[in-house]
Design a protein around this motif. Structure first.
Motif, PDB file in Angstrom:
ATOM      1  N   VAL A   1      44.785  40.154  35.681  1.00  0.00           N
ATOM      2  CA  VAL A   1      44.616  40.684  37.020  1.00  0.00           C
ATOM      3  C   VAL A   1      43.708  39.759  37.826  1.00  0.00           C
ATOM      4  O   VAL A   1      42.508  39.715  37.618  1.00  0.00           O
ATOM      5  CB  VAL A   1      44.016  42.102  36.987  1.00  0.00           C
ATOM      6  CG1 VAL A   1      43.782  42.619  38.413  1.00  0.00           C
ATOM      7  CG2 VAL A   1      44.916  43.043  36.205  1.00  0.00           C
ATOM      8  N   LYS A   2      44.286  39.009  38.689  1.00  0.00           N
ATOM      9  CA  LYS A   2      43.603  38.058  39.568  1.00  0.00           C
ATOM     10  C   LYS A   2      42.837  36.996  38.789  1.00  0.00           C
ATOM     11  O   LYS A   2      42.025  37.297  37.932  1.00  0.00           O
ATOM     12  CB  LYS A   2      42.663  38.772  40.542  1.00  0.00           C
ATOM     13  CG  LYS A   2      43.381  39.590  41.601  1.00  0.00           C
ATOM     14  CD  LYS A   2      42.408  40.092  42.645  1.00  0.00           C
ATOM     15  CE  LYS A   2      43.127  40.935  43.696  1.00  0.00           C
ATOM     16  NZ  LYS A   2      42.188  41.444  44.724  1.00  0.00           N
ATOM     17  N   CYS A   3      43.124  35.763  39.119  1.00  0.00           N
ATOM     18  CA  CYS A   3      42.369  34.624  38.606  1.00  0.00           C
ATOM     19  C   CYS A   3      41.693  33.979  39.809  1.00  0.00           C
ATOM     20  O   CYS A   3      42.371  33.502  40.718  1.00  0.00           O
ATOM     21  CB  CYS A   3      43.279  33.627  37.899  1.00  0.00           C
ATOM     22  SG  CYS A   3      42.406  32.145  37.312  1.00  0.00           S
ATOM     23  N   TYR A   4      40.362  33.986  39.803  1.00  0.00           N
ATOM     24  CA  TYR A   4      39.620  33.458  40.936  1.00  0.00           C
ATOM     25  C   TYR A   4      39.701  31.933  40.953  1.00  0.00           C
ATOM     26  O   TYR A   4      39.523  31.283  39.932  1.00  0.00           O
ATOM     27  CB  TYR A   4      38.155  33.892  40.882  1.00  0.00           C
ATOM     28  CG  TYR A   4      37.466  33.779  42.220  1.00  0.00           C
ATOM     29  CD1 TYR A   4      37.331  34.896  43.040  1.00  0.00           C
ATOM     30  CD2 TYR A   4      37.000  32.553  42.682  1.00  0.00           C
ATOM     31  CE1 TYR A   4      36.732  34.800  44.289  1.00  0.00           C
ATOM     32  CE2 TYR A   4      36.404  32.443  43.924  1.00  0.00           C
ATOM     33  CZ  TYR A   4      36.270  33.571  44.731  1.00  0.00           C
ATOM     34  OH  TYR A   4      35.690  33.451  45.960  1.00  0.00           O
TER      35      TYR A   4
ATOM     36  N   CYS B   1      38.469  40.486  39.212  1.00  0.00           N
ATOM     37  CA  CYS B   1      39.167  39.380  38.538  1.00  0.00           C
ATOM     38  C   CYS B   1      38.978  39.447  37.031  1.00  0.00           C
ATOM     39  O   CYS B   1      37.871  39.693  36.546  1.00  0.00           O
ATOM     40  CB  CYS B   1      38.632  38.040  39.031  1.00  0.00           C
ATOM     41  SG  CYS B   1      38.812  37.784  40.810  1.00  0.00           S
ATOM     42  N   GLN B   2      40.050  39.168  36.302  1.00  0.00           N
ATOM     43  CA  GLN B   2      39.976  39.057  34.843  1.00  0.00           C
ATOM     44  C   GLN B   2      39.862  37.605  34.396  1.00  0.00           C
ATOM     45  O   GLN B   2      39.698  37.342  33.206  1.00  0.00           O
ATOM     46  CB  GLN B   2      41.213  39.696  34.201  1.00  0.00           C
ATOM     47  CG  GLN B   2      41.205  41.213  34.282  1.00  0.00           C
ATOM     48  CD  GLN B   2      42.314  41.832  33.455  1.00  0.00           C
ATOM     49  OE1 GLN B   2      43.459  41.356  33.463  1.00  0.00           O
ATOM     50  NE2 GLN B   2      42.001  42.899  32.737  1.00  0.00           N
ATOM     51  N   ALA B   3      39.933  36.689  35.344  1.00  0.00           N
ATOM     52  CA  ALA B   3      39.832  35.270  35.013  1.00  0.00           C
ATOM     53  C   ALA B   3      39.248  34.530  36.201  1.00  0.00           C
ATOM     54  O   ALA B   3      39.320  34.985  37.350  1.00  0.00           O
ATOM     55  CB  ALA B   3      41.202  34.698  34.647  1.00  0.00           C
ATOM     56  N   VAL B   4      38.664  33.375  35.918  1.00  0.00           N
ATOM     57  CA  VAL B   4      38.109  32.535  36.970  1.00  0.00           C
ATOM     58  C   VAL B   4      38.347  31.083  36.603  1.00  0.00           C
ATOM     59  O   VAL B   4      38.331  30.720  35.412  1.00  0.00           O
ATOM     60  CB  VAL B   4      36.603  32.816  37.189  1.00  0.00           C
ATOM     61  CG1 VAL B   4      35.807  32.542  35.932  1.00  0.00           C
ATOM     62  CG2 VAL B   4      36.047  32.005  38.355  1.00  0.00           C
ATOM     63  N   CYS B   5      38.608  30.234  37.588  1.00  0.00           N
ATOM     64  CA  CYS B   5      38.832  28.810  37.326  1.00  0.00           C
ATOM     65  C   CYS B   5      38.419  27.990  38.534  1.00  0.00           C
ATOM     66  O   CYS B   5      38.048  28.534  39.574  1.00  0.00           O
ATOM     67  CB  CYS B   5      40.305  28.544  36.974  1.00  0.00           C
ATOM     68  SG  CYS B   5      41.464  28.751  38.360  1.00  0.00           S
ATOM     69  N   ASP B   6      38.484  26.676  38.387  1.00  0.00           N
ATOM     70  CA  ASP B   6      38.273  25.732  39.484  1.00  0.00           C
ATOM     71  C   ASP B   6      36.795  25.660  39.867  1.00  0.00           C
ATOM     72  O   ASP B   6      35.922  26.205  39.208  1.00  0.00           O
ATOM     73  CB  ASP B   6      39.143  26.139  40.687  1.00  0.00           C
ATOM     74  CG  ASP B   6      39.437  24.983  41.641  1.00  0.00           C
ATOM     75  OD1 ASP B   6      39.877  23.925  41.161  1.00  0.00           O
ATOM     76  OD2 ASP B   6      39.238  25.138  42.851  1.00  0.00           O
ATOM     77  N   TRP B   7      36.529  24.890  40.925  1.00  0.00           N
ATOM     78  CA  TRP B   7      35.183  24.892  41.477  1.00  0.00           C
ATOM     79  C   TRP B   7      35.129  25.875  42.636  1.00  0.00           C
ATOM     80  O   TRP B   7      36.171  26.227  43.184  1.00  0.00           O
ATOM     81  CB  TRP B   7      34.774  23.502  41.960  1.00  0.00           C
ATOM     82  CG  TRP B   7      35.826  22.632  42.552  1.00  0.00           C
ATOM     83  CD1 TRP B   7      36.803  22.967  43.452  1.00  0.00           C
ATOM     84  CD2 TRP B   7      36.017  21.247  42.252  1.00  0.00           C
ATOM     85  NE1 TRP B   7      37.577  21.887  43.744  1.00  0.00           N
ATOM     86  CE2 TRP B   7      37.108  20.809  43.033  1.00  0.00           C
ATOM     87  CE3 TRP B   7      35.349  20.314  41.443  1.00  0.00           C
ATOM     88  CZ2 TRP B   7      37.571  19.493  43.004  1.00  0.00           C
ATOM     89  CZ3 TRP B   7      35.817  19.014  41.418  1.00  0.00           C
ATOM     90  CH2 TRP B   7      36.911  18.617  42.186  1.00  0.00           C
ATOM     91  N   PRO B   8      33.966  26.425  42.959  1.00  0.00           N
ATOM     92  CA  PRO B   8      32.635  26.077  42.450  1.00  0.00           C
ATOM     93  C   PRO B   8      32.249  26.740  41.133  1.00  0.00           C
ATOM     94  O   PRO B   8      31.150  26.516  40.640  1.00  0.00           O
ATOM     95  CB  PRO B   8      31.710  26.538  43.576  1.00  0.00           C
ATOM     96  CG  PRO B   8      32.418  27.710  44.171  1.00  0.00           C
ATOM     97  CD  PRO B   8      33.886  27.369  44.096  1.00  0.00           C
ATOM     98  N   ALA B   9      33.159  27.547  40.545  1.00  0.00           N
ATOM     99  CA  ALA B   9      32.796  28.275  39.324  1.00  0.00           C
ATOM    100  C   ALA B   9      32.353  27.344  38.201  1.00  0.00           C
ATOM    101  O   ALA B   9      31.463  27.680  37.409  1.00  0.00           O
ATOM    102  CB  ALA B   9      33.973  29.131  38.862  1.00  0.00           C
ATOM    103  N   CYS B  10      32.971  26.150  38.118  1.00  0.00           N
ATOM    104  CA  CYS B  10      32.644  25.249  37.015  1.00  0.00           C
ATOM    105  C   CYS B  10      31.174  24.837  37.032  1.00  0.00           C
ATOM    106  O   CYS B  10      30.611  24.483  35.986  1.00  0.00           O
ATOM    107  CB  CYS B  10      33.539  24.012  37.044  1.00  0.00           C
ATOM    108  SG  CYS B  10      33.376  22.991  38.542  1.00  0.00           S
TER     109      CYS B  10
END
Length: 284
Positions: free
Chosen positions: A60-63, A105-114
């Motif tokens: 459910v949603k990947c940021y 969100c159940q997932a997160v990727c990319d920047w700025p999260a990294c």
């Protein structure tokens, strides 16, 4: 003015009709679904494709950065707060704030999260971690021609002086490059990339970590315990699309700002006329 950027959220102007941005104040949100996947590879390692893939698998949603840049720009204020808390020691940004920002969100990727690998791993210790990788030379060349170009794009900087959305995104994007990439992406970028990869390997036990080169469902589905879809692995955000999307975004934000200026100008004229008529009635 408050040092906390998210304290300064202003309503979306009604004249912003040429873009489809939302105006959700994440500080009023909370965690609705468990965080299951932290994809902590840097941007331009296939993160846009990974976002589509994870959502295709049912997460459910990947940021992704686009969630802040073109979907809900007020998110940029919270990301900016996170950056100044980590790199400048101003304010706090912990589990409560992460749940507000990423709560749906159940997932997160990319920047700025990294940039917040350590913080997110500590906040969500049960989430599996994916490290997307790519040849560092081709990665650096790709970023130079896309996101770093966006950071230094004079048109984008100009628009940010007038646009509600760009006025939140542009400062945050610059703050990210100043901090995560040590203020010198052209010369420091490759070293930061390698340091980041090494940090993820130190932070995450092997059984929780997938080092992944985008392009095949197999390793991803095996790691996550999911069935392989009967559709091709998704592709997204290639270089040509990036330029087109950014240029179009600039133009639409300029139109928003122009409409707001015209409307405000008309209101001032109307106010002036009303004041003049009232004065004339008064002096008669």
């Amino acid at each position: 003015m408050s040092l906390i950027h998210s304290d300064n959220l202003t309503p979306k102007p009604w004249t912003d009709i040429f873009t489809d941005d939302t105006c959700i104040d994440r500080r009023k949100c909370h965690r609705k679904v468990p965080m299951k996947v932290l994809a902590l590879g840097v941007g331009r390692t296939g993160t846009a494709s990974l976002r589509k893939a994870l959502e295709r698998l049912g997460y459910v949603k990947c940021y992704h950065m686009m969630a802040a840049s073109v979907e809900n720009p007020p998110d940029c204020l919270m990301w900016h707060d996170a950056l100044i808390a980590k790199y400048d020691g101003v304010g706090e940004f912990g589990r409560k704030e992460w749940d507000q920002l990423l709560g749906d969100c159940q997932a997160v990727c990319d920047w700025p999260a990294c940039a917040f690998a350590k913080e997110l791993i500590e906040a969500y210790p049960n989430a599996k971690v994916i490290l997307t990788t790519r040849d560092v030379d081709s990665w650096h060349a790709s970023v130079m021609k896309t996101v770093y170009w966006r950071v230094s794009d004079p048109e984008h900087k100009f628009v940010s002086n007038f646009s509600w959305a760009a006025g939140m995104y542009y400062p945050m994007l610059n703050k990210f490059f100043e901090t995560f990439f040590r203020g010198d992406f052209p010369n420091q970028g490759k070293q930061v990339y390698q340091d980041h990869v090494d940090e993820i390997r130190r932070l995450v036990p092997k059984e929780r970590l997938l080092e992944y080169s985008i392009g095949d469902w197999g390793p991803l589905c095996e790691f996550l315990g999911e069935e392989i879809p009967d559709t091709p692995f998704p592709r997204g955000n290639d270089m040509a699309d990036f330029f087109s999307r950014c240029r179009t975004r600039n133009r639409m934000q300029m139109l928003n700002s122009a409409l707001q200026a015209v409307t405000m100008g008309g209101a001032l004229v109307a106010t002036g006329l009303a004041a003049t008529m009232a004065f004339k009635r008064f002096v008669r």
